[in-house]
Design a protein around this motif. Structure first.
Motif, PDB file in Angstrom:
ATOM      1  N   LYS A  82       0.846  -1.322   0.204  1.00  0.00           N
ATOM      2  CA  LYS A  82       0.118  -0.160   0.103  1.00  0.00           C
ATOM      3  C   LYS A  82       0.896   1.395  -0.001  1.00  0.00           C
ATOM      4  CE  LYS A  82      -0.490   0.268   5.056  1.00  0.00           C
ATOM      5  NZ  LYS A  82      -1.166   0.770   6.131  1.00  0.00           N
ATOM      6  N   GLY A  83       0.214   2.425  -0.271  1.00  0.00           N
ATOM      7  CA  GLY A  83       1.069   3.703  -0.397  1.00  0.00           C
ATOM      8  C   GLY A  83       0.155   4.746  -0.863  1.00  0.00           C
ATOM      9  N   GLU A  84       0.708   6.060  -0.628  1.00  0.00           N
ATOM     10  CA  GLU A  84       0.115   7.188  -1.023  1.00  0.00           C
ATOM     11  C   GLU A  84       0.545   7.609  -2.370  1.00  0.00           C
ATOM     12  OE1 GLU A  84      -2.321   8.923   1.335  1.00  0.00           O
ATOM     13  OE2 GLU A  84      -2.105   7.087   2.499  1.00  0.00           O
ATOM     14  N   TYR A  85      -0.285   8.361  -3.173  1.00  0.00           N
ATOM     15  CA  TYR A  85       0.107   9.210  -4.130  1.00  0.00           C
ATOM     16  C   TYR A  85      -0.657  10.360  -4.088  1.00  0.00           C
ATOM     17  CZ  TYR A  85      -4.543   7.352  -6.100  1.00  0.00           C
ATOM     18  OH  TYR A  85      -5.790   6.862  -6.088  1.00  0.00           O
ATOM     19  N   THR A  86      -0.110  11.556  -4.748  1.00  0.00           N
ATOM     20  CA  THR A  86      -0.965  12.916  -4.758  1.00  0.00           C
ATOM     21  C   THR A  86      -2.352  12.870  -4.799  1.00  0.00           C
ATOM     22  OG1 THR A  86       1.162  13.747  -5.485  1.00  0.00           O
ATOM     23  CG2 THR A  86      -0.835  15.210  -5.829  1.00  0.00           C
ATOM     24  N   GLY A  87      -3.125  13.167  -4.177  1.00  0.00           N
ATOM     25  CA  GLY A  87      -4.527  12.964  -4.108  1.00  0.00           C
ATOM     26  C   GLY A  87      -5.265  11.658  -3.776  1.00  0.00           C
ATOM     27  N   GLY A  88      -4.589  10.747  -3.479  1.00  0.00           N
ATOM     28  CA  GLY A  88      -5.299   9.449  -2.949  1.00  0.00           C
ATOM     29  C   GLY A  88      -4.245   8.432  -2.455  1.00  0.00           C
ATOM     30  N   ARG A  89      -4.712   7.235  -2.380  1.00  0.00           N
ATOM     31  CA  ARG A  89      -3.685   6.060  -1.907  1.00  0.00           C
ATOM     32  C   ARG A  89      -4.366   4.851  -2.747  1.00  0.00           C
ATOM     33  NH1 ARG A  89      -7.376   8.191   0.639  1.00  0.00           N
ATOM     34  NH2 ARG A  89      -5.893   9.550   1.494  1.00  0.00           N
ATOM     35  N   PHE A  90      -3.220   3.845  -2.521  1.00  0.00           N
ATOM     36  CA  PHE A  90      -3.351   2.489  -3.298  1.00  0.00           C
ATOM     37  C   PHE A  90      -3.055   1.584  -2.528  1.00  0.00           C
ATOM     38  CE2 PHE A  90       0.906   3.209  -3.793  1.00  0.00           C
ATOM     39  CZ  PHE A  90       1.452   1.932  -3.744  1.00  0.00           C
ATOM     40  N   ALA A  91      -3.920   0.343  -2.716  1.00  0.00           N
ATOM     41  CA  ALA A  91      -3.558  -0.960  -2.139  1.00  0.00           C
ATOM     42  C   ALA A  91      -3.489  -2.181  -2.904  1.00  0.00           C
ATOM     43  CB  ALA A  91      -4.278  -1.263  -0.951  1.00  0.00           C
ATOM     44  N   TYR A  92      -2.644  -3.122  -2.877  1.00  0.00           N
ATOM     45  CA  TYR A  92      -2.577  -4.299  -3.803  1.00  0.00           C
ATOM     46  C   TYR A  92      -3.184  -5.563  -2.743  1.00  0.00           C
ATOM     47  CZ  TYR A  92      -0.220  -1.976  -7.650  1.00  0.00           C
ATOM     48  OH  TYR A  92       0.162  -0.941  -8.440  1.00  0.00           O
ATOM     49  N   VAL A  93      -4.178  -6.324  -3.212  1.00  0.00           N
ATOM     50  CA  VAL A  93      -4.623  -7.193  -2.413  1.00  0.00           C
ATOM     51  C   VAL A  93      -4.468  -8.548  -3.286  1.00  0.00           C
ATOM     52  CG1 VAL A  93      -6.363  -8.157  -1.139  1.00  0.00           C
ATOM     53  CG2 VAL A  93      -6.039  -5.588  -1.213  1.00  0.00           C
ATOM     54  N   ASP A  94      -3.951  -9.752  -2.385  1.00  0.00           N
ATOM     55  CA  ASP A  94      -3.533 -10.715  -3.012  1.00  0.00           C
ATOM     56  C   ASP A  94      -5.198 -11.642  -3.375  1.00  0.00           C
ATOM     57  OD1 ASP A  94      -2.945 -13.368  -3.934  1.00  0.00           O
ATOM     58  OD2 ASP A  94      -1.231 -13.496  -2.416  1.00  0.00           O
ATOM     59  N   THR A  95      -5.634 -11.640  -4.502  1.00  0.00           N
ATOM     60  CA  THR A  95      -6.789 -12.180  -4.756  1.00  0.00           C
ATOM     61  C   THR A  95      -6.524 -13.221  -5.699  1.00  0.00           C
ATOM     62  OG1 THR A  95      -7.163 -10.309  -6.292  1.00  0.00           O
ATOM     63  CG2 THR A  95      -8.289 -10.204  -4.116  1.00  0.00           C
ATOM     64  N   PHE A  96      -5.350 -13.647  -5.886  1.00  0.00           N
ATOM     65  CA  PHE A  96      -4.877 -14.587  -6.977  1.00  0.00           C
ATOM     66  C   PHE A  96      -5.773 -15.844  -6.816  1.00  0.00           C
ATOM     67  CE2 PHE A  96      -1.056 -11.984  -7.445  1.00  0.00           C
ATOM     68  CZ  PHE A  96      -1.044 -11.958  -9.032  1.00  0.00           C
ATOM     69  N   ASN A  97      -5.748 -16.612  -5.649  1.00  0.00           N
ATOM     70  CA  ASN A  97      -6.527 -17.897  -5.396  1.00  0.00           C
ATOM     71  C   ASN A  97      -7.979 -17.601  -5.738  1.00  0.00           C
ATOM     72  OD1 ASN A  97      -4.433 -19.483  -4.300  1.00  0.00           O
ATOM     73  ND2 ASN A  97      -4.993 -19.061  -2.186  1.00  0.00           N
ATOM     74  N   GLU A  98      -8.657 -16.635  -5.515  1.00  0.00           N
ATOM     75  CA  GLU A  98     -10.017 -16.550  -5.742  1.00  0.00           C
ATOM     76  C   GLU A  98     -10.294 -15.991  -7.302  1.00  0.00           C
ATOM     77  OE1 GLU A  98      -9.098 -16.301  -1.507  1.00  0.00           O
ATOM     78  OE2 GLU A  98      -8.585 -15.264  -3.172  1.00  0.00           O
ATOM     79  N   LEU A  99      -9.445 -14.820  -7.829  1.00  0.00           N
ATOM     80  CA  LEU A  99      -9.823 -14.351  -8.808  1.00  0.00           C
ATOM     81  C   LEU A  99      -8.836 -14.357 -10.044  1.00  0.00           C
ATOM     82  CD1 LEU A  99     -11.039 -10.923  -7.374  1.00  0.00           C
ATOM     83  CD2 LEU A  99     -12.686 -12.997  -7.836  1.00  0.00           C
ATOM     84  N   LYS A 100      -7.650 -15.013  -9.652  1.00  0.00           N
ATOM     85  CA  LYS A 100      -6.596 -15.520 -10.648  1.00  0.00           C
ATOM     86  C   LYS A 100      -5.898 -14.298 -11.097  1.00  0.00           C
ATOM     87  CE  LYS A 100      -8.164 -19.487  -9.792  1.00  0.00           C
ATOM     88  NZ  LYS A 100      -7.588 -19.911  -8.569  1.00  0.00           N
ATOM     89  N   VAL A 101      -6.046 -13.136 -10.298  1.00  0.00           N
ATOM     90  CA  VAL A 101      -5.362 -11.735 -10.694  1.00  0.00           C
ATOM     91  C   VAL A 101      -5.222 -11.036  -9.617  1.00  0.00           C
ATOM     92  CG1 VAL A 101      -7.534 -10.623 -11.427  1.00  0.00           C
ATOM     93  CG2 VAL A 101      -5.326  -9.927 -12.391  1.00  0.00           C
ATOM     94  N   MET A 102      -4.383 -10.212  -9.282  1.00  0.00           N
ATOM     95  CA  MET A 102      -4.301  -9.338  -8.182  1.00  0.00           C
ATOM     96  C   MET A 102      -5.339  -8.305  -8.357  1.00  0.00           C
ATOM     97  SD  MET A 102      -1.155  -7.359  -6.541  1.00  0.00           S
ATOM     98  CE  MET A 102      -0.038  -8.800  -6.649  1.00  0.00           C
ATOM     99  N   ILE A 103      -5.960  -7.602  -7.220  1.00  0.00           N
ATOM    100  CA  ILE A 103      -6.896  -6.445  -7.204  1.00  0.00           C
ATOM    101  C   ILE A 103      -6.203  -5.307  -6.665  1.00  0.00           C
ATOM    102  CG2 ILE A 103      -9.087  -5.376  -6.459  1.00  0.00           C
ATOM    103  CD1 ILE A 103      -9.581  -7.355  -8.305  1.00  0.00           C
ATOM    104  N   GLU A 104      -6.115  -4.107  -7.214  1.00  0.00           N
ATOM    105  CA  GLU A 104      -5.778  -2.817  -6.556  1.00  0.00           C
ATOM    106  C   GLU A 104      -6.908  -2.125  -6.547  1.00  0.00           C
ATOM    107  OE1 GLU A 104      -2.416   0.864  -7.611  1.00  0.00           O
ATOM    108  OE2 GLU A 104      -3.548   0.117  -9.180  1.00  0.00           O
ATOM    109  N   LEU A 105      -6.901  -1.549  -5.193  1.00  0.00           N
ATOM    110  CA  LEU A 105      -7.902  -0.566  -4.921  1.00  0.00           C
ATOM    111  C   LEU A 105      -7.243   0.662  -4.910  1.00  0.00           C
ATOM    112  CD1 LEU A 105      -9.019  -2.408  -1.422  1.00  0.00           C
ATOM    113  CD2 LEU A 105      -9.882  -2.547  -3.727  1.00  0.00           C
ATOM    114  N   LEU A 106      -8.075   1.626  -5.528  1.00  0.00           N
ATOM    115  CA  LEU A 106      -7.625   3.163  -5.421  1.00  0.00           C
ATOM    116  C   LEU A 106      -8.605   3.856  -4.789  1.00  0.00           C
ATOM    117  CD1 LEU A 106      -6.855   3.117  -9.143  1.00  0.00           C
ATOM    118  CD2 LEU A 106      -5.118   3.416  -7.586  1.00  0.00           C
TER     119      LEU A 106
END
Length: 152
Positions: free
Chosen positions: A124-148
């Motif tokens: 996770k981290g911050e950027y100008t105007g917001g924040r992000f997080a990467y969540v390990d959803t590989f088992n369930e969704l076969k791809v990583m999810i990023e939340l913005l």
């Protein structure tokens, strides 16, 4: 459960692709789509970005290029050598798709909700105007999810 599932939003806003050479690959995308090559930006330093990988602070940074393709944004990511969800994935799997991103509200709550379902926060981290997080959803969704989450 609401119509918009766990995230409160089922609108895919971005696809992230990991690359070794962002200059070359972004030029190829620009040529392929017949558009101008976007500016390459660098993520903020640790003091600003407050980046954490697997719960530990990391100085990891990345070069980014964004292609706005209608409602979907294509993000190219060239990570540096420091520990990150990007570097780990690139080293293990090579270049290619890394994540799909969703704009959400209530980052802490959403991350807790996903973790309660066994989907671990990786980075996770911050950027100008917001924040992000990467969540390990590989088992369930076969791809990583990023939340913005963008500040209002």
């Amino acid at each position: 459960m609401s119509n918009n599932g766990l995230l409160g939003n089922n609108f895919v806003t971005q696809i992230g692709i990991l690359v070794h050479d962002i200059e070359a690959v972004s030029r190829r995308y620009a040529d392929f789509f017949g558009i101008e090559q976007p500016n390459i930006i660098v993520t903020g330093p640790m003091e600003i970005a407050q980046t954490e990988n697997r719960g530990e602070p990391t100085p990891a940074r990345a070069k980014l290029a964004f292609f706005n393709m209608g409602s979907l944004q294509l993000e190219l990511i060239e990570p540096d050598e420091h520990p990150s969800a990007w570097r780990e994935y690139l080293d293990e799997h090579g270049e290619g798709p890394h994540h799909i991103a969703f704009v959400i509200e209530g980052m802490k709550e959403k991350v807790s909700l996903l973790e309660g379902k066994g989907m671990q926060l990786l980075m996770k981290g911050e950027y100008t105007g917001g924040r992000f997080a990467y969540v390990d959803t590989f088992n369930e969704l076969k791809v990583m999810i990023e939340l913005l989450e963008n500040d209002k």
